[in-house]
Design a protein around this motif. Structure first.
Motif, PDB file in Angstrom:
ATOM      1  N   ILE A  59       5.162   1.497  10.523  1.00 62.63           N
ATOM      2  CA  ILE A  59       4.844   2.725   9.783  1.00 62.63           C
ATOM      3  C   ILE A  59       6.028   3.144   8.916  1.00 62.63           C
ATOM      4  O   ILE A  59       5.850   3.668   7.811  1.00 62.63           O
ATOM      5  N   VAL A  60       7.248   2.865   9.399  1.00 60.41           N
ATOM      6  CA  VAL A  60       8.435   3.156   8.582  1.00 60.41           C
ATOM      7  C   VAL A  60       8.408   2.288   7.322  1.00 60.41           C
ATOM      8  O   VAL A  60       8.641   2.760   6.209  1.00 60.41           O
ATOM      9  N   THR A  61       8.108   1.003   7.509  1.00 57.24           N
ATOM     10  CA  THR A  61       8.028   0.087   6.358  1.00 57.24           C
ATOM     11  C   THR A  61       6.989   0.576   5.350  1.00 57.24           C
ATOM     12  O   THR A  61       7.235   0.604   4.134  1.00 57.24           O
ATOM     13  N   GLU A  62       5.817   0.965   5.855  1.00 54.30           N
ATOM     14  CA  GLU A  62       4.737   1.398   4.958  1.00 54.30           C
ATOM     15  C   GLU A  62       5.093   2.708   4.255  1.00 54.30           C
ATOM     16  O   GLU A  62       4.770   2.891   3.081  1.00 54.30           O
ATOM     17  N   SER A  63       5.733   3.620   4.972  1.00 54.21           N
ATOM     18  CA  SER A  63       6.072   4.900   4.337  1.00 54.21           C
ATOM     19  C   SER A  63       7.174   4.705   3.296  1.00 54.21           C
ATOM     20  O   SER A  63       7.200   5.385   2.266  1.00 54.21           O
ATOM     21  N   ARG A  64       8.067   3.753   3.552  1.00 53.85           N
ATOM     22  CA  ARG A  64       9.084   3.431   2.536  1.00 53.85           C
ATOM     23  C   ARG A  64       8.433   2.833   1.296  1.00 53.85           C
ATOM     24  O   ARG A  64       8.821   3.114   0.167  1.00 53.85           O
ATOM     25  N   GLN A  65       7.446   1.989   1.523  1.00 51.80           N
ATOM     26  CA  GLN A  65       6.724   1.387   0.395  1.00 51.80           C
ATOM     27  C   GLN A  65       6.023   2.465  -0.428  1.00 51.80           C
ATOM     28  O   GLN A  65       5.989   2.411  -1.662  1.00 51.80           O
ATOM     29  N   LEU A  66       5.478   3.454   0.277  1.00 53.41           N
ATOM     30  CA  LEU A  66       4.829   4.569  -0.425  1.00 53.41           C
ATOM     31  C   LEU A  66       5.844   5.325  -1.281  1.00 53.41           C
ATOM     32  O   LEU A  66       5.574   5.628  -2.458  1.00 53.41           O
ATOM     33  N   ALA A  67       7.001   5.607  -0.697  1.00 52.14           N
ATOM     34  CA  ALA A  67       8.037   6.334  -1.451  1.00 52.14           C
ATOM     35  C   ALA A  67       8.525   5.510  -2.644  1.00 52.14           C
ATOM     36  O   ALA A  67       8.757   6.052  -3.735  1.00 52.14           O
ATOM     37  N   LYS A  68       8.671   4.212  -2.436  1.00 48.15           N
ATOM     38  CA  LYS A  68       9.111   3.337  -3.540  1.00 48.15           C
ATOM     39  C   LYS A  68       8.063   3.324  -4.665  1.00 48.15           C
ATOM     40  O   LYS A  68       8.402   3.385  -5.843  1.00 48.15           O
ATOM     41  N   SER A  69       6.799   3.268  -4.286  1.00 42.58           N
ATOM     42  CA  SER A  69       5.733   3.276  -5.296  1.00 42.58           C
ATOM     43  C   SER A  69       5.736   4.591  -6.063  1.00 42.58           C
ATOM     44  O   SER A  69       5.499   4.615  -7.269  1.00 42.58           O
ATOM     45  N   ARG A  70       6.010   5.674  -5.344  1.00 39.99           N
ATOM     46  CA  ARG A  70       6.111   6.979  -6.017  1.00 39.99           C
ATOM     47  C   ARG A  70       7.273   6.970  -7.015  1.00 39.99           C
ATOM     48  O   ARG A  70       7.127   7.392  -8.155  1.00 39.99           O
ATOM     49  N   ASP A  71       8.439   6.450  -6.577  1.00 41.31           N
ATOM     50  CA  ASP A  71       9.620   6.401  -7.455  1.00 41.31           C
ATOM     51  C   ASP A  71       9.355   5.506  -8.664  1.00 41.31           C
ATOM     52  O   ASP A  71       9.719   5.845  -9.791  1.00 41.31           O
ATOM     53  N   ALA A  82       1.318   1.601 -12.652  1.00 38.93           N
ATOM     54  CA  ALA A  82       2.169   2.226 -11.636  1.00 38.93           C
ATOM     55  C   ALA A  82       1.343   3.166 -10.757  1.00 38.93           C
ATOM     56  O   ALA A  82       1.549   3.240  -9.543  1.00 38.93           O
ATOM     57  N   LEU A  83       0.424   3.863 -11.396  1.00 36.40           N
ATOM     58  CA  LEU A  83      -0.432   4.783 -10.643  1.00 36.40           C
ATOM     59  C   LEU A  83      -1.346   4.002  -9.695  1.00 36.40           C
ATOM     60  O   LEU A  83      -1.594   4.421  -8.561  1.00 36.40           O
ATOM     61  N   ARG A  84      -1.813   2.851 -10.162  1.00 39.58           N
ATOM     62  CA  ARG A  84      -2.657   2.010  -9.306  1.00 39.58           C
ATOM     63  C   ARG A  84      -1.863   1.538  -8.087  1.00 39.58           C
ATOM     64  O   ARG A  84      -2.364   1.521  -6.967  1.00 39.58           O
ATOM     65  N   ASP A  85      -0.589   1.165  -8.320  1.00 35.50           N
ATOM     66  CA  ASP A  85       0.248   0.714  -7.199  1.00 35.50           C
ATOM     67  C   ASP A  85       0.501   1.848  -6.205  1.00 35.50           C
ATOM     68  O   ASP A  85       0.524   1.629  -4.990  1.00 35.50           O
ATOM     69  N   LEU A  86       0.701   3.058  -6.741  1.00 36.72           N
ATOM     70  CA  LEU A  86       0.915   4.208  -5.859  1.00 36.72           C
ATOM     71  C   LEU A  86      -0.346   4.476  -5.038  1.00 36.72           C
ATOM     72  O   LEU A  86      -0.265   4.713  -3.821  1.00 36.72           O
ATOM     73  N   PHE A  87      -1.489   4.436  -5.695  1.00 34.11           N
ATOM     74  CA  PHE A  87      -2.758   4.637  -4.978  1.00 34.11           C
ATOM     75  C   PHE A  87      -2.913   3.572  -3.890  1.00 34.11           C
ATOM     76  O   PHE A  87      -3.291   3.870  -2.754  1.00 34.11           O
ATOM     77  N   GLN A  88      -2.590   2.341  -4.265  1.00 37.48           N
ATOM     78  CA  GLN A  88      -2.731   1.219  -3.313  1.00 37.48           C
ATOM     79  C   GLN A  88      -1.851   1.425  -2.085  1.00 37.48           C
ATOM     80  O   GLN A  88      -2.289   1.204  -0.946  1.00 37.48           O
ATOM     81  N   ALA A  89      -0.615   1.876  -2.310  1.00 36.34           N
ATOM     82  CA  ALA A  89       0.307   2.102  -1.184  1.00 36.34           C
ATOM     83  C   ALA A  89      -0.236   3.215  -0.281  1.00 36.34           C
ATOM     84  O   ALA A  89      -0.191   3.099   0.952  1.00 36.34           O
ATOM     85  N   ALA A  90      -0.736   4.275  -0.900  1.00 32.66           N
ATOM     86  CA  ALA A  90      -1.289   5.385  -0.106  1.00 32.66           C
ATOM     87  C   ALA A  90      -2.549   4.930   0.632  1.00 32.66           C
ATOM     88  O   ALA A  90      -2.778   5.289   1.795  1.00 32.66           O
ATOM     89  N   HIS A  91      -3.338   4.122  -0.036  1.00 30.72           N
ATOM     90  CA  HIS A  91      -4.590   3.644   0.555  1.00 30.72           C
ATOM     91  C   HIS A  91      -4.307   2.695   1.726  1.00 30.72           C
ATOM     92  O   HIS A  91      -4.986   2.750   2.758  1.00 30.72           O
ATOM     93  N   ASN A  92      -3.309   1.840   1.555  1.00 26.50           N
ATOM     94  CA  ASN A  92      -2.914   0.942   2.645  1.00 26.50           C
ATOM     95  C   ASN A  92      -2.506   1.728   3.881  1.00 26.50           C
ATOM     96  O   ASN A  92      -2.896   1.404   5.007  1.00 26.50           O
ATOM     97  N   LEU A  93      -1.702   2.760   3.638  1.00 28.75           N
ATOM     98  CA  LEU A  93      -1.227   3.575   4.760  1.00 28.75           C
ATOM     99  C   LEU A  93      -2.375   4.350   5.394  1.00 28.75           C
ATOM    100  O   LEU A  93      -2.450   4.487   6.625  1.00 28.75           O
ATOM    101  N   LYS A  94      -3.267   4.840   4.529  1.00 32.98           N
ATOM    102  CA  LYS A  94      -4.450   5.553   5.042  1.00 32.98           C
ATOM    103  C   LYS A  94      -5.254   4.649   5.986  1.00 32.98           C
ATOM    104  O   LYS A  94      -5.760   5.095   7.012  1.00 32.98           O
ATOM    105  N   GLY A  95      -5.328   3.373   5.632  1.00 27.80           N
ATOM    106  CA  GLY A  95      -6.148   2.456   6.421  1.00 27.80           C
ATOM    107  C   GLY A  95      -5.573   2.096   7.775  1.00 27.80           C
ATOM    108  O   GLY A  95      -6.303   1.701   8.674  1.00 27.80           O
ATOM    109  N   GLN A  96      -4.250   2.233   7.925  1.00 30.64           N
ATOM    110  CA  GLN A  96      -3.668   1.763   9.186  1.00 30.64           C
ATOM    111  C   GLN A  96      -2.884   2.819   9.943  1.00 30.64           C
ATOM    112  O   GLN A  96      -2.510   2.580  11.098  1.00 30.64           O
ATOM    113  N   ALA A  97      -2.618   3.981   9.336  1.00 25.89           N
ATOM    114  CA  ALA A  97      -1.754   4.973   9.998  1.00 25.89           C
ATOM    115  C   ALA A  97      -2.326   5.418  11.344  1.00 25.89           C
ATOM    116  O   ALA A  97      -1.578   5.586  12.318  1.00 25.89           O
TER     117      ALA A  97
END
Lengths: 178, 178
Positions: A59-71, A82-97
């Motif tokens: 979850i730390v790895t995924e949340s870092r990926q989310l922050a990186k996508s935001r940056d 970039a927006l698609r990548d950010l959505f994808q990171a959030a969606h990935n985390l949504k699916g497994q959190a």
């Protein structure tokens, strides 16, 4: 074979076979289905429990990926890619959190996905609200706020959900009036 | 009743997220499956289907190159894939109706929302094995019959024709009347 003429798209629906692949013959064996199912499910839940020693790292790895996508999205001026990548990171985390033990992070990511997906005019995405979602996920993870019992994290998730809902309603009204 | 011999079942799991692939693999192994192949995008998912001839494909929707909906469409196209009857379980964090319908209309056999649980995954596989759905072919669709309920009194333009249980393995052999 019958022919129908009133609907070109749906006419002539033909049942062609029973399945093509007969998995029944291949892998059904005599035995108590319910008992076998319960044993298999119990084994799987135990296996997930064993695997869960990795979940905090994941979850730390995924949340870092989310922050990186935001940056990255910020640096790219929230371009379409970039927006698609950010959505994808959030969606990935949504699916497994939730599976990883952090259902409130799941809720916050669902809200962020909704914000990005539903806003009528992407150029009006509120950067502050995006930041608040991403930072909230990181805070939930950093605090180890597992389950749904953490009062601060619960309030935070609900507040972000409500603010996002209000904002999207305003934007929809604005787009409708334009 | 009969139980499922999971050691006879071969799976391909397509998901761009390594953690989610690991979770699904863990569940399948605990069920008893020994042959599980992984793919991290739609293209490698299609390659894996062609290379390993799985009994069941489990695929995410959002993936690079092409997504799970496109992957499903490609598999259901008998000119593009040698396994058009392959049972496909779509496993996605998308829970909105439009995504479920898109998966169904592409030819998905089952839809399962993340977060995944051992019980839900087992039940979907059990359904695929024990209650296989007839395949139908129309001008615009080839795949599992999208109707779960058969109304013997229905006489509209979308009624099924042909003998139930016709065992035509190659969908190319099914001719539609002009």
């Amino acid at each position: 074979m019958q022919q129908h003429s009133s609907n070109a798209n749906t006419a002539m629906t033909r049942q062609v076979n029973k399945t093509g692949i007969n998995l029944r013959d291949k892998c059904l064996r005599p035995g108590d289905d319910n008992e076998a199912a319960q044993q298999a499910i119990t084994r799987a839940e135990q296996a997930l429990e064993h695997l869960s020693v990795n979940f905090d790292d994941w979850i730390v790895t995924e949340s870092r990926q989310l922050a990186k996508s935001r940056d990255d999205a910020k640096a790219a001026g929230f371009s379409e890619n970039a927006l698609r990548d950010l959505f994808q990171a959030a969606h990935n985390l949504k699916g497994q959190a939730t599976t990883l033990g952090y259902p409130l992070a799941d809720e916050i990511c669902a809200s962020l996905c909704r914000l990005i997906d539903k806003i009528p005019d992407k150029s009006r995405l509120p950067l502050l609200l995006i930041d608040q979602h991403v930072d909230a996920v990181r805070a939930v993870v950093a605090e180890g706020a597992k389950g749904t019992d953490n009062p601060k994290a619960s309030v935070l998730a609900k507040r972000l959900h409500d603010v996002t809902g209000d904002f999207l309603a305003q934007e929809a009204a604005r787009a409708g009036a334009a | 009743m009969a139980k499922i011999a999971f050691d006879e079942l071969r799976f391909v799991v397509a998901d761009d997220n390594a953690h989610m692939r690991r979770i699904v693999r863990t569940l399948l192994r605990a069920f008893g499956s020994r042959e599980i192949y992984e793919a991290e995008d739609g293209a490698s998912g299609l390659e894996a289907v062609e290379a390993y001839s799985p009994d069941i494909l489990i695929t995410d929707i959002t993936m690079p190159i092409f997504d799970g909906i496109e992957l499903t469409r490609m598999i259901r196209n008998p000119e593009g894939c040698r396994h058009p009857f392959l049972p496909i379980i779509v496993l996605s964090a998308y829970s909105e109706k439009k995504h479920v319908i898109a998966a169904r209309d592409a030819g998905a056999t089952e839809f399962l929302c993340k977060p995944v649980s051992a019980t839900a995954l087992y039940r979907r596989i059990q359904n695929v094995v024990s209650n296989p759905r007839d395949f139908v072919r129309t001008k615009s669709y080839f795949g599992p019959d999208r109707r779960r309920y058969v109304n013997p009194n229905y006489s509209g333009v979308e009624r099924r024709t042909g003998a139930p249980g016709d065992n035509i393995v190659d969908p190319n052999q099914v001719e539609l009347e002009a």
